[in-house]
Design a protein around this motif. Sequence first.
Motif: not given
Length: 250
Positions: A77-78, A81, A84-85, A206, A229, A248-250
């Motif tokens: 998941q990290e 994200k 995506q950034v 990450d 992250e 990449a914000e949670q």
Amino acid sequence: MLTTDRYVKIMQLLEEKQSIKIQDAMEVTKASESTIRRDLTDLESQGKLVRIHGGATVLERKLQECSVKEKSTKNLQEKIKIAQVAANLVHEGDCLFLDAGTTTLQMIPYLKEKEVVVVTNGLSHVEALMKNGISTYLTGGYMKEKTGALVGVQAVQSIHHYRFDKCFLGANGFHVKLGYTTPDPEEAMVKKTAANHALQTYVLADQSKKSKISFAKVLDLQEATLITEELPQDEIKRFTKETTVKVAEQ
């Protein structure tokens, strides 16, 4: 106690226990908590240990590397994200280098609407690139069995024929002083060559890669924008003093 003497005491304790708390270091050095926090930060910047929440642990200089299958399930998941950034930085018509790696792999679904051209040394990327209708060039070279990365002289030579708008790399470690590293010198050379042929270079990593150091240096921290992250504010400040950091914000 002199600073150098505290360093010696802390490193001796770490060698004995493999992982220590701030309180442990305070007891052996008779120093304050703020002093020990500063000492641990300094020792980490020298590449002698890794800071963890409430203390420190030994530094591993890794030669071994996990397979694609092993990597793909870790921190998924990290990675998505972060990917995506990274994909949001790509513009219509860009020519890209996508490094072999499980985080750069996660970028591919987010590129399909952008009419980009991709050069990659990642055999594991090819199916996803084809599925998403992305124009793709594959480097030549020797295929690493564990990671599916193409490396070696042929891979490096083929990259010399291209010029990239943006280069997206993975790394096994990023360190505020020792930069981006990976276990394999041949793979490090492919990454470095691609970065040298790009207008902008980004490293996707990450939090598990923070302050880790592998055998072969890829780039200095300043030579690429780091996409990672959320980190504690004091650590973000340390890294932003050396390079641009996108979170990449949670």
